[in-house]
Motif scaffolding. Structure first.
Motif, short mmCIF file in Angstrom:
data_model
loop_
_atom_site.label_atom_id
_atom_site.label_comp_id
_atom_site.label_asym_id
_atom_site.label_seq_id
_atom_site.Cartn_x
_atom_site.Cartn_y
_atom_site.Cartn_z
N ARG A 196 -35.09 31.36 28.60
CA ARG A 196 -33.72 31.89 28.52
C ARG A 196 -33.23 32.39 29.87
NH1 ARG A 196 -34.01 36.53 24.48
NH2 ARG A 196 -36.26 36.50 24.85
N PRO B 170 -24.13 26.81 22.76
CA PRO B 170 -24.94 26.75 23.97
C PRO B 170 -24.31 25.84 25.02
CG PRO B 170 -25.91 25.39 22.25
CD PRO B 170 -24.80 26.15 21.61
N THR B 171 -24.60 26.13 26.27
CA THR B 171 -24.17 25.28 27.37
C THR B 171 -24.82 23.92 27.24
OG1 THR B 171 -23.98 27.21 28.82
CG2 THR B 171 -24.11 25.06 29.88
N GLY C 84 -31.27 19.19 29.85
CA GLY C 84 -31.41 19.84 31.15
C GLY C 84 -31.98 18.86 32.16
N GLU D 25 -32.38 31.99 34.16
CA GLU D 25 -31.61 31.05 34.98
C GLU D 25 -32.55 30.14 35.78
OE1 GLU D 25 -28.43 30.77 34.60
OE2 GLU D 25 -28.43 32.46 33.22
N THR E 147 -34.82 23.71 27.02
CA THR E 147 -33.53 23.82 26.37
C THR E 147 -33.76 23.88 24.86
OG1 THR E 147 -33.11 21.45 26.02
CG2 THR E 147 -32.56 22.36 28.19
N TYR F 22 -29.78 24.51 37.27
CA TYR F 22 -29.08 24.46 35.99
C TYR F 22 -27.80 25.29 36.07
CZ TYR F 22 -33.06 22.52 33.31
OH TYR F 22 -34.05 21.72 32.81
N ARG G 299 -25.16 28.02 34.23
CA ARG G 299 -25.47 29.28 33.56
C ARG G 299 -25.63 29.07 32.06
NH1 ARG G 299 -21.73 34.74 33.89
NH2 ARG G 299 -23.24 36.17 32.92
N ARG G 300 -26.64 29.69 31.50
CA ARG G 300 -26.89 29.61 30.06
C ARG G 300 -26.03 30.62 29.31
NH1 ARG G 300 -32.10 27.38 28.71
NH2 ARG G 300 -33.32 26.91 30.58
N THR H 100 -32.35 28.82 23.34
CA THR H 100 -32.50 29.07 24.77
C THR H 100 -31.17 29.33 25.46
OG1 THR H 100 -32.25 26.74 25.41
CG2 THR H 100 -34.48 27.49 24.81
N GLY H 101 -30.05 29.10 24.78
CA GLY H 101 -28.75 29.25 25.40
C GLY H 101 -28.24 27.98 26.06
N MET H 102 -29.02 26.88 25.95
CA MET H 102 -28.62 25.61 26.53
C MET H 102 -29.11 24.48 25.64
SD MET H 102 -29.40 24.11 30.34
CE MET H 102 -28.31 25.35 31.06
#
Length: 393
Positions: free
Chosen positions: A90, A118-119, A185, A92, A288, A96, A98-99, A179-181
């Protein structure tokens, strides 16, 4: 109580941080709902009927710990305890965007989040190496293939005896959680991306202290084990040897390479002499929601001429060196946490006389290093005396 302000926090409302990176885009809610289960590919443990046994536990390791007491506290508990949250996944990553921020309570897929978007990010290099478009490409195609993911297999899902789950877009879901993404990735494969990490130890011929072959990564300056991705069609034991040779034995002359090849044959013994210290999910900043790192960490102990190998950096390593396995070493304390935990477990095996020649077997994730400093120093002293005793034999 009277006169005391009410400090109870307001109700939580999920508010993703603002994001302005041009290479990423917001996607509609997709990774937290309509989870489907793939039951077409049973886990390896169910196919064989065998039970996967762990080799690590959460017990504190001291110089007087009984080896057998550290081996089996229950596989399911270990899996949950060691992978219920990921932290680096999680965090940076320099390459990549930003998540979206994910709180601890919202990592598990079982927790409900309204508005989780998520991004969505996939690196250009991944798209350019699509194996269905480019000959020799190392990446999966843009659309996930469930059959290919099932054939590849997942160490973590086999360990948990659970099938891989997929979201409503047919993308595999990270076994630990959000993971926010989403998307892949910088990882080439949908789902698990397999790596191998050799733990090569020796007793320093000069001091008798235990050391491990380590590198400083050129991309982030972190001290870690030499290791890398498993190539298509490559067996893991071959990856361990290849990565060790590439990253710490970068020798200029043919005569040197010939001698080192002979010593590597003795050290790695065709891949059958190493002990699996860990196999499963890795908390990695490249992970991710739909692609993640898994690894196998093998332990080999160098003796004789192999213990006198001079390490020279190559490949992705900025530096290669023999790192003292000691709490008094600042470099060892700064080693990547998962890697240090695996080395600690290998050191405990040496201390108990098990060496690294036991046959490889599936292993559960070891705990973080929780030993107190005096206990760890006691283990370090005993390992030193053990190395000196073996040197006199």
């Amino acid at each position: 109580r009277k006169g005391v302000l009410n400090t109870r926090p307001p109700p939580f409302r999920y508010a993703p941080p603002a994001f302005s990176a041009p290479v990423a885009r917001r996607m509609p809610l997709c990774c937290g709902r309509s989870v489907q289960q793939d039951v077409s590919e049973p886990s390896a443990s169910r196919r064989t009927g065998g039970r996967v046994s762990p080799v690590g536990s959460q017990k504190e390791l001291t110089s007087d710990t009984n080896a057998s007491s550290t081996l089996d506290d229950g596989e399911d508990n270990l899996s949950v305890r060691h992978t219920q949250l990921h932290v680096r996944a999680r965090s940076e990553h320099p390459r990549y965007p930003r998540r979206v921020q994910v709180l601890d309570a919202h990592v598990p897929w079982s927790s409900s989040i309204e508005g989780y978007r998520p991004t969505d990010f996939v690196a250009k290099s991944v798209l350019e190496n699509d194996c269905t478009v480019k000959e020799g490409g190392w990446a999966d195609p843009a659309e996930p293939d469930r059959e290919a993911i099932a054939r590849r297999g997942s160490y973590e899902h086999e360990k948990r005896r659970l099938p891989v789950r997929f979201d409503e877009l047919g993308r595999p879901l990270n076994p630990v959680g959000r993971t926010g993404m989403c998307n892949r990735g910088g990882l080439g494969k949908w789902g698990p991306n397999h790596a191998a990490d050799p733990i090569v130890t020796r007793f320093d011929p000069a001091s008798g202290r235990l050391q491990v072959a380590a590198i400083v990564r050129s991309d982030n300056g972190v001290i870690a084990l030499p290791g890398g991705m498993v190539d298509a069609g490559e067996i893991v034991s071959a990856t361990v040897r290849r990565e060790f040779a590439e990253e710490v034995l970068n020798l200029p002359s043919e005569a040197q390479r010939s001698e080192v090849t002979r010593l590597l044959d003795q050290l790695f013994a065709g891949g059958g002499g190493g002990k699996v210290v860990y196999r499963g999910y890795v908390d990695d900043p490249r992970n991710t929601d739909n692609a993640w790192m898994e690894t196998t960490a093998f332990h080999f102990h160098a003796t004789g001429a192999a213990a006198r190998l001079q390490l020279t950096a190559g490949g992705d390593a900025a530096r290669a060196f023999w790192l003292p396995v000691s709490p008094s070493s600042k470099e060892y304390a700064s080693m990547l946490a998962d890697h240090r935990a695996w080395v600690d477990q290998a050191a405990a095996t040496l201390h108990k006389g098990g060496g690294a020649s036991q046959s490889a077997s599936l292993a559960s994730r070891p705990p973080p290093a929780t030993s107190s400093q005096p206990a760890a120093q006691g283990l370090d002293a005993r390992l030193k005396s053990l190395g000196q005793a073996r040197g006199r034999q």
